[in-house]
Design a protein around this motif. Structure first.
Motif, mmCIF file in Angstrom:
data_model
loop_
_atom_site.group_PDB
_atom_site.id
_atom_site.type_symbol
_atom_site.label_atom_id
_atom_site.label_comp_id
_atom_site.label_asym_id
_atom_site.label_seq_id
_atom_site.Cartn_x
_atom_site.Cartn_y
_atom_site.Cartn_z
ATOM 1 N N LEU A 280 0.831 -1.206 0.000
ATOM 2 C CA LEU A 280 0.000 0.000 0.000
ATOM 3 C C LEU A 280 0.863 1.253 0.000
ATOM 4 C CD1 LEU A 280 -2.667 1.556 0.356
ATOM 5 C CD2 LEU A 280 -2.448 1.152 2.819
ATOM 6 N N MET A 281 1.890 1.269 0.843
ATOM 7 C CA MET A 281 2.761 2.443 0.917
ATOM 8 C C MET A 281 3.510 2.657 -0.404
ATOM 9 S SD MET A 281 2.232 3.919 3.787
ATOM 10 C CE MET A 281 0.554 3.353 4.032
ATOM 11 N N GLU A 282 3.895 1.567 -1.048
ATOM 12 C CA GLU A 282 4.548 1.684 -2.357
ATOM 13 C C GLU A 282 3.602 2.331 -3.368
ATOM 14 O OE1 GLU A 282 6.025 -2.062 -3.662
ATOM 15 O OE2 GLU A 282 7.430 -2.285 -1.995
ATOM 16 N N PHE A 283 2.340 1.936 -3.333
ATOM 17 C CA PHE A 283 1.368 2.511 -4.253
ATOM 18 C C PHE A 283 1.171 3.999 -3.978
ATOM 19 C CE2 PHE A 283 -3.045 3.836 -5.020
ATOM 20 C CZ PHE A 283 -3.097 3.672 -6.401
ATOM 21 N N LEU A 284 1.001 4.367 -2.716
ATOM 22 C CA LEU A 284 0.806 5.775 -2.376
ATOM 23 C C LEU A 284 2.029 6.602 -2.767
ATOM 24 C CD1 LEU A 284 -0.936 5.476 1.117
ATOM 25 C CD2 LEU A 284 -2.009 5.961 -1.087
ATOM 26 N N ALA A 285 3.218 6.021 -2.580
ATOM 27 C CA ALA A 285 4.444 6.728 -2.970
ATOM 28 C C ALA A 285 4.479 6.941 -4.475
ATOM 29 C CB ALA A 285 5.671 5.954 -2.503
ATOM 30 N N SER A 286 4.071 5.928 -5.241
ATOM 31 C CA SER A 286 4.079 6.036 -6.707
ATOM 32 C C SER A 286 3.104 7.102 -7.199
ATOM 33 C CB SER A 286 3.736 4.685 -7.343
ATOM 34 O OG SER A 286 2.359 4.374 -7.184
ATOM 35 N N CYS A 287 2.095 7.403 -6.374
ATOM 36 C CA CYS A 287 1.112 8.428 -6.733
ATOM 37 C C CYS A 287 1.484 9.800 -6.181
ATOM 38 C CB CYS A 287 -0.267 8.036 -6.199
ATOM 39 S SG CYS A 287 -0.982 6.566 -6.963
ATOM 40 N N GLY A 288 2.626 9.892 -5.515
ATOM 41 C CA GLY A 288 3.041 11.164 -4.935
ATOM 42 C C GLY A 288 2.260 11.562 -3.705
ATOM 43 N N LEU A 289 1.735 10.569 -2.965
ATOM 44 C CA LEU A 289 0.892 10.847 -1.808
ATOM 45 C C LEU A 289 1.585 10.591 -0.473
ATOM 46 C CD1 LEU A 289 -2.484 9.356 -3.130
ATOM 47 C CD2 LEU A 289 -1.860 11.777 -2.928
ATOM 48 N N LEU A 290 2.878 10.329 -0.494
ATOM 49 C CA LEU A 290 3.627 10.155 0.755
ATOM 50 C C LEU A 290 4.474 11.396 1.017
ATOM 51 C CD1 LEU A 290 4.803 6.424 1.009
ATOM 52 C CD2 LEU A 290 2.840 7.564 2.051
ATOM 53 N N THR A 291 3.825 12.488 1.263
ATOM 54 C CA THR A 291 4.512 13.728 1.590
ATOM 55 C C THR A 291 4.987 13.681 3.046
ATOM 56 O OG1 THR A 291 2.431 14.740 2.283
ATOM 57 C CG2 THR A 291 3.078 15.011 -0.033
ATOM 58 N N LYS A 292 5.857 14.602 3.431
ATOM 59 C CA LYS A 292 6.373 14.615 4.805
ATOM 60 C C LYS A 292 5.269 14.770 5.844
ATOM 61 C CE LYS A 292 11.139 16.079 3.921
ATOM 62 N NZ LYS A 292 12.171 17.124 4.174
ATOM 63 N N PRO A 293 4.320 15.698 5.658
ATOM 64 C CA PRO A 293 3.222 15.790 6.637
ATOM 65 C C PRO A 293 2.391 14.508 6.703
ATOM 66 C CG PRO A 293 3.338 17.801 5.330
ATOM 67 C CD PRO A 293 4.247 16.805 4.667
ATOM 68 N N ALA A 294 2.163 13.873 5.561
ATOM 69 C CA ALA A 294 1.389 12.631 5.550
ATOM 70 C C ALA A 294 2.126 11.520 6.287
ATOM 71 C CB ALA A 294 1.099 12.204 4.111
ATOM 72 N N LEU A 295 3.433 11.458 6.114
ATOM 73 C CA LEU A 295 4.233 10.412 6.765
ATOM 74 C C LEU A 295 4.117 10.465 8.284
ATOM 75 C CD1 LEU A 295 7.466 10.407 4.567
ATOM 76 C CD2 LEU A 295 5.886 8.489 4.895
ATOM 77 N N VAL A 296 3.913 11.652 8.832
ATOM 78 C CA VAL A 296 3.765 11.774 10.282
ATOM 79 C C VAL A 296 2.610 10.911 10.772
ATOM 80 C CG1 VAL A 296 3.159 13.357 12.160
ATOM 81 C CG2 VAL A 296 4.773 14.083 10.376
ATOM 82 N N PHE A 297 1.494 10.953 10.071
ATOM 83 C CA PHE A 297 0.309 10.200 10.487
ATOM 84 C C PHE A 297 0.456 8.713 10.204
ATOM 85 C CE2 PHE A 297 -1.260 14.507 10.322
ATOM 86 C CZ PHE A 297 -2.076 14.574 11.439
ATOM 87 N N TYR A 298 1.084 8.351 9.075
ATOM 88 C CA TYR A 298 1.304 6.939 8.792
ATOM 89 C C TYR A 298 2.235 6.307 9.824
ATOM 90 C CZ TYR A 298 -0.990 7.676 4.307
ATOM 91 O OH TYR A 298 -1.910 7.978 3.318
ATOM 92 N N LYS A 299 3.233 7.054 10.244
ATOM 93 C CA LYS A 299 4.153 6.537 11.269
ATOM 94 C C LYS A 299 3.469 6.417 12.621
ATOM 95 C CE LYS A 299 8.421 8.116 9.042
ATOM 96 N NZ LYS A 299 9.551 9.081 9.070
ATOM 97 N N ARG A 300 2.617 7.375 12.949
ATOM 98 C CA ARG A 300 1.895 7.316 14.225
ATOM 99 C C ARG A 300 0.935 6.132 14.254
ATOM 100 N NH1 ARG A 300 -0.711 12.829 16.163
ATOM 101 N NH2 ARG A 300 -1.215 11.412 17.884
ATOM 102 N N ALA A 301 0.423 5.755 13.088
ATOM 103 C CA ALA A 301 -0.486 4.603 13.004
ATOM 104 C C ALA A 301 0.280 3.303 12.782
ATOM 105 C CB ALA A 301 -1.479 4.811 11.853
ATOM 106 N N HIS A 302 1.616 3.390 12.714
ATOM 107 C CA HIS A 302 2.489 2.230 12.506
ATOM 108 C C HIS A 302 2.204 1.517 11.181
ATOM 109 C CE1 HIS A 302 3.487 3.060 16.606
ATOM 110 N NE2 HIS A 302 2.235 2.793 17.006
ATOM 111 N N LEU A 303 1.924 2.330 10.147
ATOM 112 C CA LEU A 303 1.696 1.794 8.824
ATOM 113 C C LEU A 303 2.964 1.856 7.977
ATOM 114 C CD1 LEU A 303 -1.831 3.252 7.971
ATOM 115 C CD2 LEU A 303 -1.242 1.085 9.073
ATOM 116 N N ILE A 304 3.968 2.557 8.484
ATOM 117 C CA ILE A 304 5.227 2.660 7.756
ATOM 118 C C ILE A 304 6.369 2.843 8.748
ATOM 119 C CG2 ILE A 304 5.222 5.178 7.522
ATOM 120 C CD1 ILE A 304 6.171 4.741 4.605
#
Length: 304
Positions: A280-304
């Motif tokens: 999933l994270m690879e897909f979001l990255a390929s779409c340009g959706l893993l910005t620095k602010p977004a990564l904060v929330f993904y890390k807090r949810a332990h998704l990355i």
């Protein structure tokens, strides 16, 4: 049992229509009716887990090692019921977003007919999850009030890539864990059947969500992409952190405060979540959706 539904003919020859037609063909050949496919009549076997133990929020902790096997089984049953209840909540959000997206579009197109088919499948899933949670002997778990209200806003305003990417996150996280549960003979047979039905039918929904996310992002400017990346990440955080209600611990006969503390610090469960979301994270990255602010929330949810 495969459905005997016959797909209606459409005249949609667009690329999106091609994908939608393939999904309609799949739904016509391989769809399930949970009312007849799931064994609702056999009493719950309390010697079975409700989910693979390795997916429990307490697996690997000191508390888990102290628990009896009966307590472990009851905890996984309560956790599975909580995940199912959260699934119902988000499926209701999903249905409204998809229906709003196709409102006033050409109903003869394959894309709109697929969207309606997906909504019909989600309705069946919600009823299936509700009956499954009840059979597991669990109360009607609901997300906390803030999550409910945020969901109310999100379903009303999210559109395009924000809606479909959030749908994808919820579906993919569930998909990986349920693939483990449906193959695990320690899990109650009726739960395994529920998981199998959901995995098969959600694979179509995920394909559509990925396609729609890419389609809606085509030509999107930098500002729009960054705003939606953050919206999707926040929605993902709320969904994932709502999956296991804190009340599952007390309902399993455990010390709720201690269980919460150990679950929060459980590195094993965090690792399971991260590994389940790698694709999933690879897909979001390929779409340009893993910005620095977004990564904060993904890390807090332990998704990355």
């Amino acid at each position: 049992m495969a459905s005997s539904t016959v797909r209606p003919s459409t005249q949609d020859h667009s690329p999106e229509g091609d994908i939608a037609r393939r999904l309609l063909d799949s739904a016509a050949v391989l769809a399930y009716d949970p009312a007849t496919e799931v064994d609702w009549d056999t009493p719950l076997d309390r010697d079975c887990h409700g989910a693979s133990p390795e997916w429990s929020t307490l697996y690997g902790t000191a508390y888990w090692r102290e628990m009896t096997e009966e307590q472990r089984k009851e905890l996984t049953r309560q956790e599975a019921a909580s995940v199912a209840s959260t699934g119902i909540w988000f499926e209701m959000i999903l249905q409204q977003m998809v229906l709003r997206d196709v409102y006033a579009k050409d109903p003869t197109s394959a894309e709109v007919q697929w969207a309606l088919t997906e909504i019909a499948e989600e309705c069946r899933h919600s009823i299936m999850f509700a009956r499954g949670a009840a059979k597991l002997g669990a109360p009607p778990y609901r997300p906390h009030r803030l999550a409910v209200e945020l969901g109310r806003v999100f379903k009303s305003v999210a559109f395009g890539e924000a809606a479909y990417a959030a749908i994808l996150v919820a579906e993919e996280v569930l998909d990986v864990m349920q693939r483990d549960w449906m193959r695990d003979e320690r899990v109650a047979p009726f739960v395994r059947t529920i998981n199998n039905i959901h995995v098969v039918e959600e694979s179509r929904h995920m394909k559509f969500a990925r396609d729609q996310t890419r389609k809606r992002l085509a030509g999107a400017g930098r500002v729009r992409r960054r705003i939606n990346a953050l919206v999707i990440a926040i929605a993902s955080y709320v969904i994932v952190t709502s999956m296991v209600n804190r009340e599952v611990y007390a309902n399993a006969g455990l010390d709720e405060e201690r269980a919460l503390a150990e679950a929060k610090a459980n590195e094993h469960h965090k690792s399971m979540m991260r590994s389940s979301c790698a694709g999933l994270m690879e897909f979001l990255a390929s779409c340009g959706l893993l910005t620095k602010p977004a990564l904060v929330f993904y890390k807090r949810a332990h998704l990355i």
